[in-house]
Design an enzyme around this catalytic site. Structure first.
Site, PDB file in Angstrom:
ATOM      1  N   LYS A 193       2.038  -3.915   6.627  1.00 60.94           N
ATOM      2  CA  LYS A 193       2.506  -3.607   5.129  1.00 60.94           C
ATOM      3  C   LYS A 193       3.895  -3.418   4.785  1.00 60.94           C
ATOM      4  CE  LYS A 193      -1.432  -4.425   3.639  1.00 60.94           C
ATOM      5  NZ  LYS A 193      -1.202  -6.008   2.752  1.00 60.94           N
ATOM      6  N   SER A 214       0.661  -1.173  -0.241  1.00 57.07           N
ATOM      7  CA  SER A 214      -0.156  -0.109  -0.126  1.00 57.07           C
ATOM      8  C   SER A 214       0.766   1.344   0.211  1.00 57.07           C
ATOM      9  CB  SER A 214      -0.167  -0.301   1.196  1.00 57.07           C
ATOM     10  OG  SER A 214      -1.254   1.014   1.641  1.00 57.07           O
ATOM     11  N   TYR A 247      -2.087  -1.728  11.094  1.00 56.32           N
ATOM     12  CA  TYR A 247      -1.977  -1.904   9.665  1.00 56.32           C
ATOM     13  C   TYR A 247      -0.520  -1.240   8.818  1.00 56.32           C
ATOM     14  CZ  TYR A 247      -3.269  -1.684   4.641  1.00 56.32           C
ATOM     15  OH  TYR A 247      -4.081  -2.325   3.254  1.00 56.32           O
TER      16      TYR A 247
HETATM   17  N1  LIG Z   1      -8.687  -1.078  -0.606  1.00 51.68           N
HETATM   18  C1  LIG Z   1      -7.755  -0.778  -0.216  1.00 51.68           C
HETATM   19  O1  LIG Z   1      -8.199   0.585  -0.051  1.00 51.68           O
HETATM   20  C2  LIG Z   1      -6.251  -1.138   0.265  1.00 51.68           C
HETATM   21  C3  LIG Z   1      -5.290  -0.247  -0.411  1.00 51.68           C
HETATM   22  C4  LIG Z   1      -4.298  -1.001  -0.132  1.00 51.68           C
HETATM   23  C5  LIG Z   1      -3.267  -2.250  -0.637  1.00 51.68           C
HETATM   24  N2  LIG Z   1      -5.151  -3.084  -0.117  1.00 51.68           N
HETATM   25  C6  LIG Z   1      -4.308  -4.616   0.954  1.00 51.68           C
HETATM   26  O2  LIG Z   1      -5.266  -5.410  -0.680  1.00 51.68           O
HETATM   27  C7  LIG Z   1      -5.444  -6.900  -0.475  1.00 51.68           C
HETATM   28  C8  LIG Z   1      -7.059  -6.404  -0.064  1.00 51.68           C
HETATM   29  O3  LIG Z   1      -7.856  -5.316  -0.736  1.00 51.68           O
HETATM   30  P1  LIG Z   1      -9.064  -5.973   0.015  1.00 51.68           P
HETATM   31  O4  LIG Z   1     -10.016  -3.777  -0.107  1.00 51.68           O
HETATM   32  O5  LIG Z   1      -9.628  -6.677  -1.301  1.00 51.68           O
HETATM   33  O6  LIG Z   1      -9.458  -6.240   1.103  1.00 51.68           O
HETATM   34  P2  LIG Z   1     -11.035  -7.076   1.764  1.00 51.68           P
HETATM   35  O7  LIG Z   1     -11.353  -6.914   3.292  1.00 51.68           O
HETATM   36  O8  LIG Z   1     -11.835  -7.037   0.505  1.00 51.68           O
HETATM   37  O9  LIG Z   1     -10.241  -8.327   1.373  1.00 51.68           O
HETATM   38  C9  LIG Z   1      -9.503  -9.398   1.699  1.00 51.68           C
HETATM   39  C10 LIG Z   1      -9.585 -10.164   1.570  1.00 51.68           C
HETATM   40  O10 LIG Z   1      -8.988 -11.662   2.227  1.00 51.68           O
HETATM   41  C11 LIG Z   1      -9.708 -12.149   3.069  1.00 51.68           C
HETATM   42  N3  LIG Z   1      -8.823 -13.236   4.704  1.00 51.68           N
HETATM   43  C12 LIG Z   1      -8.434 -12.083   5.163  1.00 51.68           C
HETATM   44  N4  LIG Z   1      -7.723 -12.382   6.230  1.00 51.68           N
HETATM   45  C13 LIG Z   1      -7.858 -13.768   5.905  1.00 51.68           C
HETATM   46  C14 LIG Z   1      -7.117 -14.927   6.338  1.00 51.68           C
HETATM   47  N5  LIG Z   1      -6.488 -15.151   6.896  1.00 51.68           N
HETATM   48  N6  LIG Z   1      -7.568 -15.979   5.465  1.00 51.68           N
HETATM   49  C15 LIG Z   1      -7.941 -16.109   4.376  1.00 51.68           C
HETATM   50  N7  LIG Z   1      -8.892 -15.615   4.079  1.00 51.68           N
HETATM   51  C16 LIG Z   1      -8.897 -13.766   4.703  1.00 51.68           C
HETATM   52  C17 LIG Z   1     -11.283 -11.779   3.085  1.00 51.68           C
HETATM   53  O11 LIG Z   1     -12.198 -12.590   3.778  1.00 51.68           O
HETATM   54  C18 LIG Z   1     -11.582 -10.854   2.126  1.00 51.68           C
HETATM   55  O12 LIG Z   1     -11.937 -11.647   1.565  1.00 51.68           O
HETATM   56  C19 LIG Z   1      -4.857  -6.310   1.367  1.00 51.68           C
HETATM   57  O13 LIG Z   1      -3.755  -6.731   1.707  1.00 51.68           O
HETATM   58  C20 LIG Z   1      -5.676  -4.975   1.673  1.00 51.68           C
HETATM   59  O14 LIG Z   1      -4.256  -4.742   3.166  1.00 51.68           O
HETATM   60  C21 LIG Z   1      -6.355  -2.623   0.111  1.00 51.68           C
END
Ligand SMILES: NC(=O)c1ccc[n+]([C@@H]2O[C@H](COP(=O)([O-])OP(=O)(O)OC[C@H]3O[C@@H](n4cnc5c(N)ncnc54)[C@H](O)[C@@H]3O)[C@@H](O)[C@H]2O)c1
Length: 340
Positions: A158, A129, A154
């Site tokens: 990362k 991120s 958080y």
């Molecule tokens: N959405 C944002 O703004 C953003 C920005 C930067 C980075 N990210 C990163 O991108 C990735 C995806 O983000 P997103 O927005 O799709 O989030 P999200 O919460 O929609 O998706 C994450 C998925 O991972 C699953 N999950 C969490 N922990 C788990 C575990 N221990 N075992 C199995 N499944 C698990 C959740 O059920 C969910 O379906 C994450 O790593 C997040 O930190 C997101």
């Protein structure tokens, strides 16, 4: 006989993961989802099957569980790559419950890294991120911009995650530093499903527009930006999803571990987002400017030269398309609730 390259997608039922699975299928891969549904719903996968007119394999498993994951991987045959999305992502919640974040985000990644080594999986793509940069002294930020002391557990997961990958895999990983993912699939069938009060701007906008929230609060209009509100680099989730396919292709030809910014390169203000949402969707938003909120950085946007030239990836969509698609998705969820 199935001969598409198998890609494990942890967190593949989530916001970014679900859109990436669609792009993987379109690009000729065979994605296999592993998700424990801690922040997603199983019916999203039914929708993904409709969208791609294909059967999508998924396992409801916690990525932290090494034994279960090892057994699962053992039964899958050749695995061409892993895209590791699974993590918790709420900055605020991570401040309130740091151990929940350290436990889930760090142990999941450590487990995945061990499995990548055990099964000699040649490619790993990791969700990082732009939060790793904090408030950078110089904009736009390049991949060489110094990483600042993390402002939340958080953000720290990362930074540590990147370090863990760089320490473990010297040949065959791509770390993608996402800027602000927004929007939804243009079909309106899949999108972001925030549980409870959204932390991010766009779901807050759409939930206010539809009447779930009374008012959108804009935190501060006295920042050193064009209209005084904070600037972010908003990237359409479909563009972001495509960057993962490009990352896998890059690893076909390169035995390295590299980090890339994934953004549009444009800083857009909160007020501009609100006004654009109103214009493209012809909807009036109830919003109010309130004092600054602690912890918000003033502005950040990406230098995307590295992804453009090396990954051969460039964002195709702007905020108009993303805000239209986000609204279409919100209307779709509302429709679904009404007919339930
Ligand atoms: N959405 C944002 O703004 C953003 C920005 C930067 C980075 N990210 C990163 O991108 C990735 C995806 O983000 P997103 O927005 O799709 O989030 P999200 O919460 O929609 O998706 C994450 C998925 O991972 C699953 N999950 C969490 N922990 C788990 C575990 N221990 N075992 C199995 N499944 C698990 C959740 O059920 C969910 O379906 C994450 O790593 C997040 O930190 C997101």
């Amino acid at each position: 006989m199935e001969n598409r390259p198998k890609i494990i997608v942890t967190g593949g039922a989530g916001f970014i993961g679900s859109h990436t699975v669609i792009e993987l299928i379109e690009a000729g891969y065979l994605p296999i989802i592993i998700d424990n549904f801690s922040n997603s719903q199983e019916w999203i996968i039914d929708r993904m099957c409709i969208l791609t007119q294909s059967k999508i394999t998924y396992y409801s498993v916690d990525c932290k569980s090494y034994e279960t994951m090892h057994e699962l991987f053992s039964g899958l045959g050749d695995i061409a790559g892993v895209i590791h999305f699974a993590a918790f992502k709420s900055v605020g919640e991570s401040v309130a419950s740091p151990l929940k974040y350290y436990n889930n985000n760090i142990i999941s990644l450590a487990t995945i890294l061990q499995l990548v080594l055990d099964f000699k999986i040649p490619k790993l793509v990791f969700s990082s991120s732009c939060t790793v940069y904090g408030q950078a002294n110089q904009l736009p930020v390049t991949e060489l911009t110094p990483v600042k002391a993390a402002e939340s557990p958080y953000g720290y997961t990362k930074q540590v995650g990147e370090q863990m990958i760089n320490d473990t895999i010297k040949e065959g990983a791509v770390i993608l530093r996402y800027f602000n993912p927004i929007g939804a699939h243009s079909s309106g069938l899949i999108g972001e499903l925030p549980i409870g009060k959204p932390e991010n701007l766009v779901p807050y906008i759409t939930q206010t527009a539809i009447g779930i929230r009374k008012q959108l609060q804009i935190y501060g209009n006295d920042y050193n930006t064009s209209d005084g509100t904070c600037l972010r680099d908003y990237i359409h989730v479909v563009d972001l999803a495509k960057a993962h396919v490009k990352a896998l292709k890059f690893l076909d030809d390169n035995n390295t571990t590299e980090t890339f910014n994934v953004g549009t390169g444009k800083g857009i203000s909160v007020l501009e987002m609100v006004k654009t949402f109103e214009t493209v969707n012809n909807v009036k938003l109830n919003y109010k400017i309130v004092p600054r909120r602690e912890g918000d950085i003033e502005q950040i946007y990406a230098d995307t030269t590295k992804a453009n030239s090396i990954l051969k990836w460039k964002a195709q969509y702007g905020i108009k398309e993303a805000l239209r698609d986000a609204w279409n998705w919100e209307l779709n969820i509302q429709q679904m609730k009404l007919s339930a």
